[in-house]
Enzyme design. Structure first.
Site, PDB file in Angstrom:
ATOM      1  N   GLU A 274      -4.667   0.305  -1.420  1.00 32.72           N
ATOM      2  CA  GLU A 274      -3.604   1.188  -0.937  1.00 32.72           C
ATOM      3  C   GLU A 274      -4.204   2.391  -0.200  1.00 32.72           C
ATOM      4  OE1 GLU A 274      -0.692  -0.100  -1.249  1.00 32.72           O
ATOM      5  OE2 GLU A 274       0.659   1.531  -0.684  1.00 32.72           O
TER       6      GLU A 274
ATOM      7  N   HIS B 231       0.525   0.511   8.370  1.00 35.50           N
ATOM      8  CA  HIS B 231       0.192   0.351   6.950  1.00 35.50           C
ATOM      9  C   HIS B 231      -0.454  -1.017   6.689  1.00 35.50           C
ATOM     10  CE1 HIS B 231       1.017   1.241   2.597  1.00 35.50           C
ATOM     11  NE2 HIS B 231       1.030  -0.081   2.522  1.00 35.50           N
ATOM     12  N   GLU B 232       0.188  -2.062   7.154  1.00 34.95           N
ATOM     13  CA  GLU B 232      -0.353  -3.417   6.915  1.00 34.95           C
ATOM     14  C   GLU B 232      -1.680  -3.618   7.627  1.00 34.95           C
ATOM     15  OE1 GLU B 232       0.981  -4.906   4.532  1.00 34.95           O
ATOM     16  OE2 GLU B 232       2.916  -3.862   4.523  1.00 34.95           O
TER      17      GLU B 232
ATOM     18  N   HIS C 271      -4.356  -2.310   5.436  1.00 35.31           N
ATOM     19  CA  HIS C 271      -4.753  -3.318   4.436  1.00 35.31           C
ATOM     20  C   HIS C 271      -5.624  -4.397   5.092  1.00 35.31           C
ATOM     21  CE1 HIS C 271      -2.474  -2.078   0.937  1.00 35.31           C
ATOM     22  NE2 HIS C 271      -1.298  -2.163   1.539  1.00 35.31           N
TER      23      HIS C 271
END
Lengths: 571, 571
Positions: free
Chosen positions: A363, A333-334, A337
């Site tokens: 997101e 997830h990070e 980003h």
């Protein structure tokens, strides 16, 4: 999560928006909805129909000269300095969360306040206002959509900043801190009554801010939504979330009624050494194309992406030896980003158009990788050898076992613990409450009961306490109304981008199954990262990338198909 | 080494002065020599004869009120904000040297430039000037030496900053970068001729700056000295270094003529695992009283002390598995700097009087611990069990072996590699050359020959190349003339402080031999750290602490006694 380093005053906000997005978060002026304003759409068509590459060609083809050039350079010089100061804020915030010794927290608070004061002075200076006006009247925006976007956003940011009266800014800081403290206590003691009066004050403050800052005719809630999701309105969101609710509730009910999935004990109750988790996460990060030459991966209490992108993007994760999947999916997830930040257009360094477009689009990038890559069967086919090598006790676990384990669906009370299938209903609930609250349809006092009622409608479960209900989220405690929708908008954008990417990239699924993510990262980079804030709304970006504005039915179809297959029920 | 985060433009300066001292380094106004100005001495007697504690009592006994209070608070509020901004610079500089990904260096340069510009604007603003004048005319300095020092230094810093014309500031930055690049190349190629013209420009620039900024009647070299060593003058230094040279040269010649010391092979050619070195260094740091709650210890290419003291003091060290003593002594040295920063007076947070007094005094704190604790027999008695535990292969090495190993004396060409006995002669050489250069007695062209001549006089060795001679130091490459003396002043202050501490602290040597350093740290904290910049010169601080201004004979006596005993020759 993303780190915001300025904006709303509450410390929790440091974990919910990126420093690149900070300026988005801060922005206050409200433009008309691009989906309902036909004039605007026509103007923007000229942008939408061109790819980023052809737009760069345009930029090169109509160079500036004379007054226009002089004024544009004077403006961008100012904007770049401001951006550098914001970058500094990003670095010291990362430092605070990852490196700073505990005893320095008070001094760090003073440092951040001193810097914020200077940034505000620069951002609202008469000289900045004059530089923008000069670039506007010299026609520096002509002939290049990038320049046009730079001047557009410089004006927007400037108007936002100068419209906010100092006393409201001070009140925001004061009430944000007060609200956060009250919320921490109320949640701990399951004491809604002690929090309600502060929440009322926060609603009143945001209304007051909207009255002072919003463009004429823009409602308070639209003003707030736009801070997180540029160009988004209550009307458009009602359309999107209405369709989502109508179509998804029966799908969820169907899946949750099915027999739960079974999982190998090695996954459910194994122990996973932290060092092995870290090695695996670094392997995954590198495979996804995270550039360690312009980024770092560290440990912190709460995982986040921060730093001063695109040249200095810092992600963190945490490891718990009983739940390896949290660290893995958290890292994926990070990194999602981080790839967005690292992929921002370096030709526009330090200019507003370089910035990430909105919270929802940010997101969408983390969720693209988490939901559509990390939670796919193909991903675990690719990663299985490395997974077995790091966790030898899982040698009998298959890629399909991992796929099923990571895609469990279950109705729960807590948004942050929710799975892919049910998460959006937590957001729809909050949107419906916020909209009613700001529309004057309900009062703060009614929130706890309405919360329970909506939980029953949407997910079929009712929390027994307010701590598990209306008090669970930090967001309202500093008045971050309008933030929640971004989470689910991001999931839906990601889904629509993924569908398009599978059309446009040859052998998409095979690439994932082979662990070859570079063409996928580069597609996102070209279509989304590199484009920054060129488009004035996420819907317009979505249309440029996929040929259509956000369409919730694509998302519902994905969930229905995926979870019906997983749970062995009919679509 | 200490990290300076602003001031002279060259990157190397980041490794030679602390962020706390930055403001000292930057300061430009020249006061009269406290040792030659009897009026001033009389005025200052009232300070000198009181301890820090009794001065705090005074501060409490004469509180401000009315205009004086209002103006003092307005001023200190401004000063604290400026200090917070300087702290930020300290943190991002540490980050740059320890954490930053390589690809971010250009962006970091822009960040630092943007911050420096804002800091300069704040420091030189009309509002700051008015705040200082208001505090001065309201009599806010009356009745409290701390307030008096705050206003004194605020005035000093302000005058320094506003006197420097923008074009000279720009030229300083430009020439500093040019000089550094030219020096790197010249040193690499042993090509003095290519560096000499830039050095001439740098000398001319410093003279021009002195003409613009110094108080009337202050020479260029005095102006430069004062930037590093407040209150120091060429006249006083000539006296100090003249005595040092006269007395120490024969002692050095005597020791170097003696039979070299022999050392156990385990020390000379052993291998020392980096992890064990790190564990040992952390043990030593903690024993010395370094507070990890307000500090960090990390690894970096060049050891330094930085951060944003006193609440956030960050030291670094490096480990080489073939030379353990460099890391140990490097750590002891940096912890010495760090204890000074951590011990600054927290009641004066963010005010000029809190700051470290001078480069020489900062160096006195690192050298107090390095030379007089770390290089003592007693220290190694205390550390021997921990040393053996970390390096089992040294089990036959005694504390005396370690003492002898760490106190080898040898004439060499390179200052930074010099030992305790010979180091000061490298400094005397540079001082004599700088003084002659700024006094117009010699030209830049004569430096290489004079360097060789003086090396022969002072240490009896002559470097064969300029790379080993006049080109060895980075300092002149950005015009940091006047910096070198601080190193040896620091060593001499340390020696005088140590002699006094042994008088005042019961059982000093026994405490060291027991590894009980707290009373020693606390003595330094009370006498020196806590006092900050209360005194306007190091000589005055030295007199307050030891009863007399700096006396080089104490230092020479120490060296003669110690090295005569070590080398078995007559004192």
């Amino acid at each position: 999560e993303l780190v915001v380093t300025q904006g709303f005053p509450c410390p929790h906000m440091q974990s919910i928006a990126s420093s690149a997005l900070r300026r988005v978060v801060l922005s206050a002026s409200k433009r008309s909805n691009p989906l309902t304003s036909s004039t605007r759409r026509v103007v923007n068509r000229s942008i939408i129909t061109r790819s980023a590459a052809s737009m760069r060609a345009i930029a090169a083809s109509v160079p500036l000269s004379g007054d226009a050039q002089v004024s544009y350079e004077a403006l961008t010089s100012r904007l770049k300095k401001l951006s550098s100061l914001n970058d500094i804020e990003g670095i010291i915030t990362w430092d605070e969360l990852v490196m700073m010794p505990e005893g320095a927290s008070e001094a760090r608070g003073a440092q951040k306040a001193a810097l914020a004061e200077l940034v505000h002075l620069q951002a609202t200076s008469a000289a900045m206002g004059e530089a923008i006006s000069a670039a506007e009247s010299a026609g520096a925006a002509e002939g290049c959509p990038w320049r046009r976007a730079v001047i557009r956003d410089a004006r927007r940011d400037y108007n936002d900043a100068v419209r906010l009266p100092a006393e409201l800014k001070a009140k925001e800081a004061e009430l944000g801190a007060k609200g956060y403290a009250a919320w921490v206590k109320a949640r701990k003691n399951d004491d809604w009554a002690s929090f309600a009066p502060v929440l009322e004050e926060l609603v009143a403050l945001r209304k007051e801010m909207a009255a002072a800052c919003a463009d004429p005719g823009v409602s308070a809630y639209d003003y707030l939504l736009d801070k997180f999701e540029r160009g988004m309105t209550e009307e458009r969101l009602t359309e999107i979330f209405g369709e989502l609710r109508t179509k998804l509730v029966p799908v969820i009910a169907k899946i949750l009624a099915a027999k739960p999935l079974a999982h190998p004990p090695a996954l459910e109750s194994g122990t996973f050494a932290e060092d092995a988790q870290e090695a695996f996460c670094k392997h995954v990060s590198a495979a996804m194309g995270f550039d360690f030459g312009t980024g770092r991966l560290d440990r912190s209490v709460h995982p986040f992406t921060g730093g001063a992108g695109p040249h200095d993007v810092r992600i963190t994760t945490r490891y718990d030896d009983s739940v390896f999947m949290d660290a893995v999916m958290g890292t994926v997830h990070e990194v999602g980003h981080a790839l967005y930040e690292q992929g921002l257009n370096k030709e526009q360094d330090g200019l507003p158009v370089q910035r990430a477009l909105s919270m929802g689009i940010h997101e969408s990038q983390s969720l693209f990788w988490e939901r559509y890559i990390g939670q796919s069967q193909e991903f675990w086919k690719a990663m299985l050898p490395e997974f077995h090598a790091n966790f030898p006790e899982t040698k009998d676990v298959s890629a399909d076992d991992l796929y099923r384990f990571i895609n469990k669906a279950k109705a729960g009370f807590i948004r942050v613990d929710a799975d892919e299938l049910t998460y959006s209903m937590h957001v729809v609930l909050r949107f419906e409450l916020e909209r009613a609250l700001f529309g004057g349809k309900i009062s703060v006092a009614e929130l706890p009961d309405l919360w329970r009622e909506k939980m029953r409608e949407l997910l079929g479960v009712v929390p027994e306490t307010d701590t598990l209900g209306v008090l669970q989220d930090v967001h309202w405690s500093d008045g971050s109304f309008g933030y929640f929708p971004s989470y689910t908008l991001g999931a839906m954008y990601a889904c629509q981008f993924h569908a398009k990417a599978r059309e446009e990239i040859d052998g998409f699924d095979e690439l994932v199954a082979a662990g070859k993510f570079t063409p996928i990262r580069d597609w996102l980079r070209d279509k989304i990262h590199n484009v920054g804030s060129l488009y004035p709304s996420a819907d317009e970006l979505c249309e440029a990338v996929t040929g259509a504005p956000l369409d919730p039915s694509i998302y519902v179809e994905h969930l229905n198909k995926k979870y019906s297959a997983l749970y062995g029920v009919a679509e």
